[in-house]
Design a protein around this motif. Structure first.
Motif, PDB file in Angstrom:
ATOM      1  N   VAL A  22       0.762  -1.147  -0.064  1.00 23.52           N
ATOM      2  CA  VAL A  22      -0.072   0.019  -0.095  1.00 23.52           C
ATOM      3  C   VAL A  22       0.800   1.227   0.030  1.00 23.52           C
ATOM      4  N   PRO A  23       0.793   2.265  -0.986  1.00 27.94           N
ATOM      5  CA  PRO A  23       1.582   3.218  -1.063  1.00 27.94           C
ATOM      6  C   PRO A  23       1.523   4.387  -0.087  1.00 27.94           C
ATOM      7  N   ASP A  24       2.252   5.238   0.402  1.00 28.92           N
ATOM      8  CA  ASP A  24       2.214   6.331   1.042  1.00 28.92           C
ATOM      9  C   ASP A  24       1.813   7.386  -0.105  1.00 28.92           C
ATOM     10  N   PRO A  25       0.773   8.154   0.335  1.00 27.45           N
ATOM     11  CA  PRO A  25       0.201   9.299  -0.801  1.00 27.45           C
ATOM     12  C   PRO A  25       1.098  10.194  -0.976  1.00 27.45           C
ATOM     13  N   ALA A  26       1.517  10.684  -2.492  1.00 21.28           N
ATOM     14  CA  ALA A  26       1.925  11.868  -2.700  1.00 21.28           C
ATOM     15  C   ALA A  26       1.342  13.139  -2.148  1.00 21.28           C
ATOM     16  N   PRO A  27       2.003  14.095  -2.304  1.00 26.68           N
ATOM     17  CA  PRO A  27       1.413  15.602  -1.770  1.00 26.68           C
ATOM     18  C   PRO A  27      -0.192  15.701  -2.016  1.00 26.68           C
ATOM     19  N   HIS A  28      -0.380  15.276  -3.428  1.00 21.29           N
ATOM     20  CA  HIS A  28      -1.696  15.549  -4.149  1.00 21.29           C
ATOM     21  C   HIS A  28      -2.615  14.281  -3.990  1.00 21.29           C
ATOM     22  N   GLY A  29      -2.082  13.187  -3.583  1.00 26.23           N
ATOM     23  CA  GLY A  29      -2.787  11.759  -3.477  1.00 26.23           C
ATOM     24  C   GLY A  29      -3.508  11.592  -2.198  1.00 26.23           C
ATOM     25  N   VAL A  30      -4.484  10.533  -2.562  1.00 23.11           N
ATOM     26  CA  VAL A  30      -5.398   9.940  -1.565  1.00 23.11           C
ATOM     27  C   VAL A  30      -5.323   8.529  -1.450  1.00 23.11           C
ATOM     28  N   PRO A 108       2.324   2.972  -9.759  1.00 25.98           N
ATOM     29  CA  PRO A 108       1.730   2.971  -8.297  1.00 25.98           C
ATOM     30  C   PRO A 108       0.591   1.724  -8.571  1.00 25.98           C
ATOM     31  N   HIS A 109       0.468   1.061  -7.597  1.00 27.13           N
ATOM     32  CA  HIS A 109      -0.751  -0.069  -7.437  1.00 27.13           C
ATOM     33  C   HIS A 109      -1.984   0.672  -6.989  1.00 27.13           C
ATOM     34  N   PHE A 110      -2.934  -0.239  -6.979  1.00 28.82           N
ATOM     35  CA  PHE A 110      -4.289   0.072  -6.405  1.00 28.82           C
ATOM     36  C   PHE A 110      -4.946   1.309  -7.390  1.00 28.82           C
ATOM     37  N   THR A 111      -4.661   1.068  -8.565  1.00 28.31           N
ATOM     38  CA  THR A 111      -5.244   1.952  -9.428  1.00 28.31           C
ATOM     39  C   THR A 111      -6.757   1.600  -9.988  1.00 28.31           C
ATOM     40  N   GLY A 112      -7.324   0.464  -9.768  1.00 29.85           N
ATOM     41  CA  GLY A 112      -8.576  -0.063  -9.920  1.00 29.85           C
ATOM     42  C   GLY A 112      -9.478  -0.181  -8.589  1.00 29.85           C
ATOM     43  N   GLY A 113     -10.672  -0.115  -8.723  1.00 33.88           N
ATOM     44  CA  GLY A 113     -11.429  -0.061  -7.658  1.00 33.88           C
ATOM     45  C   GLY A 113     -11.743  -1.430  -7.165  1.00 33.88           C
ATOM     46  N   GLY A 115     -10.439  -3.744  -5.118  1.00 40.75           N
ATOM     47  CA  GLY A 115      -9.411  -4.100  -4.261  1.00 40.75           C
ATOM     48  C   GLY A 115      -9.635  -3.590  -2.731  1.00 40.75           C
ATOM     49  N   GLU A 116      -8.823  -3.895  -2.029  1.00 43.05           N
ATOM     50  CA  GLU A 116      -8.839  -3.707  -0.501  1.00 43.05           C
ATOM     51  C   GLU A 116      -8.712  -1.943  -0.433  1.00 43.05           C
ATOM     52  N   TYR A 117      -7.839  -1.370  -1.406  1.00 37.88           N
ATOM     53  CA  TYR A 117      -7.395   0.000  -1.383  1.00 37.88           C
ATOM     54  C   TYR A 117      -7.755   0.423  -2.828  1.00 37.88           C
ATOM     55  N   ILE A 118      -7.717   1.775  -2.674  1.00 39.31           N
ATOM     56  CA  ILE A 118      -7.528   2.378  -4.334  1.00 39.31           C
ATOM     57  C   ILE A 118      -6.767   3.705  -3.815  1.00 39.31           C
ATOM     58  N   TYR A 119      -5.696   3.790  -4.657  1.00 42.99           N
ATOM     59  CA  TYR A 119      -4.934   5.185  -4.520  1.00 42.99           C
ATOM     60  C   TYR A 119      -5.178   6.046  -5.619  1.00 42.99           C
ATOM     61  N   LEU A 120      -5.451   7.353  -5.161  1.00 49.84           N
ATOM     62  CA  LEU A 120      -6.007   8.371  -5.931  1.00 49.84           C
ATOM     63  C   LEU A 120      -4.830   9.151  -6.341  1.00 49.84           C
ATOM     64  N   ALA A 121      -3.875   8.718  -7.334  1.00 45.40           N
ATOM     65  CA  ALA A 121      -2.790   9.164  -7.573  1.00 45.40           C
ATOM     66  C   ALA A 121      -2.681  10.290  -8.416  1.00 45.40           C
TER      67      ALA A 121
END
Length: 350
Positions: A22-30, A108-113, A115-121
């Motif tokens: 699971v990624p740590d979000p970039a400054p603009h990410g969620v 970045p992983h978790f770009t699709g819905g 999954g257990e997470y989604i990363y709004l990158a």
């Protein structure tokens, strides 16, 4: 310590659940902890065609904020955002779309819905906070398609409207047409349980394609329900079947409007008589491409009024590992576990 989460990877017509960090979000990410993700007709059509390579599918989502970048403080309309808030988001952005990324093993992983997470990158992702229950919030993306369709169809007070298709897109288009002042709404679809829900959501007349099997029979029934048997003011094709297009064009009255909504994926050409079906009716033809941030900002407050039985649309919730069963049901009998399928959602995790 690195956290890991599970996500579905699609290839051809198969699905595999994999683990990614699971990624740590970039400054603009969620980073969202996924609650529910709807299986869309677009996902289904892509799967029917056979997905080339590998893809992280899923773009109808609701989740809880797990972490935000330092630049993320508000949603798209100015509401403050913090960890623990429930949000929805627009899958399309100026920089790419969620739910359509190939090579999901590449960060970045978790770009699709799914999954257990989604990363709004992607920068400029339209995120909106909501207090809706997840089984209604997950319908936001399809609801915005209905908003877009009805805005383009220019439904007016007193119009007679036909909606082809009683799946999620057909049902939300029905609701949006009713909100816009349609006096009579005719829904053509099936199975019967979907049409029963269409009635509770505002349909005046329903026609079951499982019992009224030919276009000629259906047209006779439709025309009998329109002013002077002249046809509908607006017809929305939401079924996503090519054969529905010439059939739907034949329902439109002179000076009326036909709106194509259902064929978001290339399913091939269709044959029709342009002169007879379109020109002689002085018809206006529209086609919409999904929805934009405007439709999310307009649509969510309407959905949040929760004046219709939206939660009943989600008939089945499946774990990640059973996602294939959902696609199989939508591809065949529209039945799963002996029950009629309306909308299938995939659960992100516990």
């Amino acid at each position: 310590m690195t956290r890991f989460g599970r996500a579905v990877v699609a290839h051809g017509q198969t699905f595999e659940v994999r683990e990614y960090p699971v990624p740590d979000p970039a400054p603009h990410g969620v980073v969202l902890r996924q609650e529910l993700a709807g299986i869309c007709g677009t996902d289904l059509h892509m799967w029917q065609n056979g997905i080339q390579g590998e893809m992280a599918l899923g773009h109808e989502n609701v989740g809880i904020i797990e972490a935000t970048g330092k630049e993320v403080t508000k949603d798209a309309v100015g509401n403050p955002l913090r960890e623990g808030d429930r949000v929805i988001f627009q899958p399309g952005t100026p920089h790419g779309a969620y739910g359509f990324k190939t090579n999901p093993d590449v960060a970045p992983h978790f770009t699709g819905g799914f999954g257990e997470y989604i990363y709004l990158a992607y920068p400029d992702t339209c995120v909106l906070k909501t207090d809706l229950p997840p089984e209604v919030a997950v319908l936001t993306e399809p609801f915005t398609v209905g908003v877009h369709a009805v805005m383009r169809g220019r439904v007016q007070l007193g119009d007679t409207v036909v909606v082809q298709g009683s799946g999620a897109i057909g049902l939300v288009t029905l609701v949006c047409a009713r909100m816009s002042g349609a006096a009579k709404i005719i829904v053509i679809g099936g199975p019967a349980k979907r049409l029963e829900l269409a009635k509770r959501m505002g349909a005046d007349v329903t026609i079951d394609v499982e019992t009224v099997r030919t276009p000629e029979e259906r047209r006779e029934l439709v025309m009998a329900e329109t002013p002077q048997n002249g046809g509908a003011h607006v017809v929305f094709e939401c079924a996503g079947f090519l054969s529905a297009i010439p059939e739907g064009l034949a329902y439109v009255r002179r000076d009326g409007t036909f709106v194509e909504v259902g064929n978001f994926v290339d399913m091939g050409p269709v044959s029709l008589n342009v002169n007879q079906l379109m020109m002689r009716r002085n018809m206006r033809v529209e086609a919409i491409w999904g929805s934009r941030s405007e439709h999310f900002i307009r649509g969510l407050p309407l959905l949040e009024r929760n004046e219709y039985p939206f939660a009943e649309m989600v008939s089945h919730v499946l774990p990640l590992e059973d996602i294939g069963k959902g696609f199989d049901a939508l591809n065949g009998t529209y039945r799963l576990g002996g029950e009629v399928v309306i909308k299938i959602a995939v659960q992100g995790g516990e």
